[in-house]
Write an enzyme that holds these catalytic residues in place. Structure first.
Site, short mmCIF file in Angstrom:
data_model
loop_
_atom_site.label_atom_id
_atom_site.label_comp_id
_atom_site.label_asym_id
_atom_site.label_seq_id
_atom_site.Cartn_x
_atom_site.Cartn_y
_atom_site.Cartn_z
N THR A 24 0.93 -1.07 0.28
CA THR A 24 0.24 0.17 -0.47
C THR A 24 1.02 1.85 -0.03
OG1 THR A 24 0.07 -0.51 2.66
CG2 THR A 24 -2.25 -1.03 1.06
N PHE A 31 -6.98 -5.46 0.32
CA PHE A 31 -7.99 -5.43 -0.50
C PHE A 31 -9.21 -5.99 0.86
CE2 PHE A 31 -7.36 -8.09 -3.56
CZ PHE A 31 -5.79 -8.60 -3.65
N VAL A 100 0.73 -10.52 -5.52
CA VAL A 100 1.16 -10.96 -7.35
C VAL A 100 1.88 -9.47 -7.69
CG1 VAL A 100 -0.55 -12.09 -6.90
CG2 VAL A 100 -0.81 -9.99 -7.73
N HIS A 116 0.41 -16.72 -3.92
CA HIS A 116 -1.01 -16.57 -5.52
C HIS A 116 -0.45 -16.40 -7.05
CE1 HIS A 116 -3.31 -15.79 -1.35
NE2 HIS A 116 -3.51 -16.51 -1.29
N CYS A 144 -3.77 -13.49 -27.20
CA CYS A 144 -2.98 -14.42 -27.95
C CYS A 144 -2.56 -14.97 -29.84
CB CYS A 144 -2.49 -15.55 -27.90
SG CYS A 144 -1.49 -17.19 -27.81
N ILE A 228 4.39 -0.37 7.59
CA ILE A 228 5.06 -1.33 7.99
C ILE A 228 6.77 -0.40 7.42
CG2 ILE A 228 6.09 -3.09 6.02
CD1 ILE A 228 2.89 -4.08 6.09
N1 APR Z 1 1.70 -1.08 7.28
C1 APR Z 1 0.58 -1.70 7.96
N2 APR Z 1 -0.77 -2.46 7.91
C2 APR Z 1 -1.07 -2.00 6.58
C3 APR Z 1 -0.52 -1.21 5.80
C4 APR Z 1 0.91 -0.41 6.36
N3 APR Z 1 0.89 0.03 5.48
N4 APR Z 1 -1.75 -1.37 4.24
C5 APR Z 1 -2.38 -1.82 4.91
N5 APR Z 1 -2.31 -2.94 6.06
C6 APR Z 1 -2.84 -3.58 6.50
C7 APR Z 1 -4.39 -3.74 6.87
O1 APR Z 1 -4.50 -3.32 7.89
C8 APR Z 1 -5.09 -5.34 6.56
O2 APR Z 1 -4.96 -5.50 7.61
O3 APR Z 1 -2.75 -4.42 5.52
C9 APR Z 1 -3.65 -6.05 5.79
C10 APR Z 1 -3.93 -6.38 4.63
O4 APR Z 1 -4.57 -7.27 4.64
P1 APR Z 1 -5.40 -7.32 2.81
O5 APR Z 1 -6.29 -6.81 2.06
O6 APR Z 1 -6.64 -8.94 3.35
O7 APR Z 1 -4.49 -8.32 2.53
P2 APR Z 1 -4.23 -9.97 2.70
O8 APR Z 1 -3.91 -10.51 4.08
O9 APR Z 1 -2.63 -10.05 1.68
O10 APR Z 1 -5.18 -10.70 1.59
C11 APR Z 1 -4.81 -12.50 1.37
O11 APR Z 1 -6.70 -12.65 -0.13
O12 APR Z 1 -7.99 -11.69 -2.09
C12 APR Z 1 -6.71 -12.51 -1.59
O13 APR Z 1 -5.57 -12.81 -3.50
C13 APR Z 1 -5.78 -11.77 -2.27
O14 APR Z 1 -3.61 -12.62 -1.91
C14 APR Z 1 -4.38 -11.64 -1.16
C15 APR Z 1 -5.52 -12.17 -0.40
#
Ligand code: APR
Length: 241
Positions: A24, A31, A100, A116, A144, A228
Site C-alpha cells: 500500500t 483488499f 502478485v 497467489h 494471443c 510497515i
Molecule cells: N502498514 C501496515 N499494515 C498495513 C499497511 C501498512 N502500510 N497497509 C495496509 N495494512 C494492513 C491492513 O490493515 C490489512 O489488515 O494490511 C492488511 C492487508 O490485509 P488484506 O487486505 O486482507 O490483504 P491480504 O492479507 O494480503 O489478503 C490475502 O486475499 O483477496 C485475496 O488474493 C488476495 O492475496 C490476497 C489475499
C-alpha cells in the site's frame, strides 16, 4: 521493537510472510483495510474467481486491467528494498508472499514463494504461451497471436495454489525459528495456514499489521497502528547501532 531486533539477529532461519499491506505504501490498494480495501467495494466472487473468468469476462478484464495498470505505474518502496538488503545480509532466508505485484523481485529479493501467482505475466488459455503484463499494456489486447485468450497468472478464487510455491513455502516454514508477518489480515486460507504451522513447529511468530488480525492471539509479538515501511526502517537503524 528492540525485542524484535534481538530475535531477528539471533534467528538462524527467518521467514517473512507478506500481504497486500506490504504494497500500500507503493500506492497499490489492499483488499480488506477498513477504508480503501478493494473487497470493501467490490465482490471478489464477481471479479477474481474462476466463475468470473468464464462467465463474467468483461468485469473480470476491467478489474485486472485496472490492477495491471496500477502495478506498472507504481514501484517497490523502501520497505521492499530493505527486505532485499536483509536477505543479502543473511538476516532473512525467504519471503512467502500473497502479493502478485512482483515488487519483492523488483526490489532485489531472490528467495520468494508467490503463493497467489503473479500479475506480471499473462498466459494463453489455448497454447499456454506466457507474455509480460507490460506487453499487454502496450498492445492492450487479451488475445494471443494464436487467437487464444490471455489470462493473468494469478490464483483465482476456486483455484489451487501453485504446487512449487506451496512446497517452497512449506519447506521454509518447517525450518523457520522466526516467522515475521508483514501487512496481512491473515484471513485467507490456505495461505494463513503457514504462520500457524510455523508457530506449531516452535517458531516465534511476529505480526506487523496496521489493524488486528485473526492470528494475533497466537503471536509472540504484535505491532499495530504503525506502517510497515516505518517499522522496517526503525528496525534497520536499531540493528545498525
Ligand atoms: N502498514 C501496515 N499494515 C498495513 C499497511 C501498512 N502500510 N497497509 C495496509 N495494512 C494492513 C491492513 O490493515 C490489512 O489488515 O494490511 C492488511 C492487508 O490485509 P488484506 O487486505 O486482507 O490483504 P491480504 O492479507 O494480503 O489478503 C490475502 O486475499 O483477496 C485475496 O488474493 C488476495 O492475496 C490476497 C489475499
Amino acid at each position: 521493537m528492540d525485542q524484535l531486533c534481538t530475535w531477528l539477529k539471533a534467528s538462524k532461519f527467518t521467514v517473512v510472510f507478506t500481504g497486500a499491506g506490504m504494497s500500500t505504501e507503493s500506492g497499490l490498494p489492499d483488499f480488506r483495510s477498513a477504508q480503501a480495501g478493494l473487497w470493501r467495494s467490490k465482490d471478489p466472487a464477481r471479479l477474481a474467481s474462476t466463475h468470473a473468468l468464464q462467465h463474467n469476462r468483461e468485469e473480470f478484464l476491467d478489474f485486472y486491467r485496472m490492477r495491471i495498470e496500477a502495478l506498472l505505474s507504481c514501484k517497490p518502496h523502501a520497505g521492499h528494498v530493505l527486505l532485499a538488503e536483509w536477505e543479502r545480509r543473511g538476516l532473512i532466508q525467504g519471503i512467502i508472499t500473497q502479493n502478485v505485484d512482483g515488487y519483492h523481485q523488483q526490489a532485489g529479493s531472490q528467495h520468494i514463494a508467490e503463493l497467489h501467482g503473479s500479475l506480471t505475466t499473462l498466459s494463453c488459455l489455448v497454447c499456454e504461451k506466457t507474455y509480460t503484463a507490460a506487453r499487454y499494456q502496450e498492445e492492450n489486447g487479451w488475445v494471443c497471436p494464436c487467437g487464444g485468450f490471455l489470462r493473468p497468472d494469478v490464483v483465482l478464487f476456486g483455484e489451487a495454489l501453485p504446487a512449487s510455491a506451496f512446497e517452497q513455502a512449506l519447506n521454509w516454514t518447517e525450518q523457520a525459528d522466526l516467522f515475521l508477518v508483514l501487512g496481512s489480515s491473515l484471513s485467507v486460507s490456505p495461505a494463513n495456514w503457514f504462520p500457524q504451522q510455523a508457530k506449531e513447529r516452535g517458531a516465534r511468530l511476529v505480526i506487523v499489521n496496521r489493524e488486528p488480525t485473526i492470528l494475533d492471539d497466537l503471536a509472540d509479538a504484535v505491532i499495530h497502528e504503525r506502517s510497515i515501511g516505518e517499522v522496517l526502517k526503525e528496525m534497520d537503524l536499531a540493528m545498525k547501532k
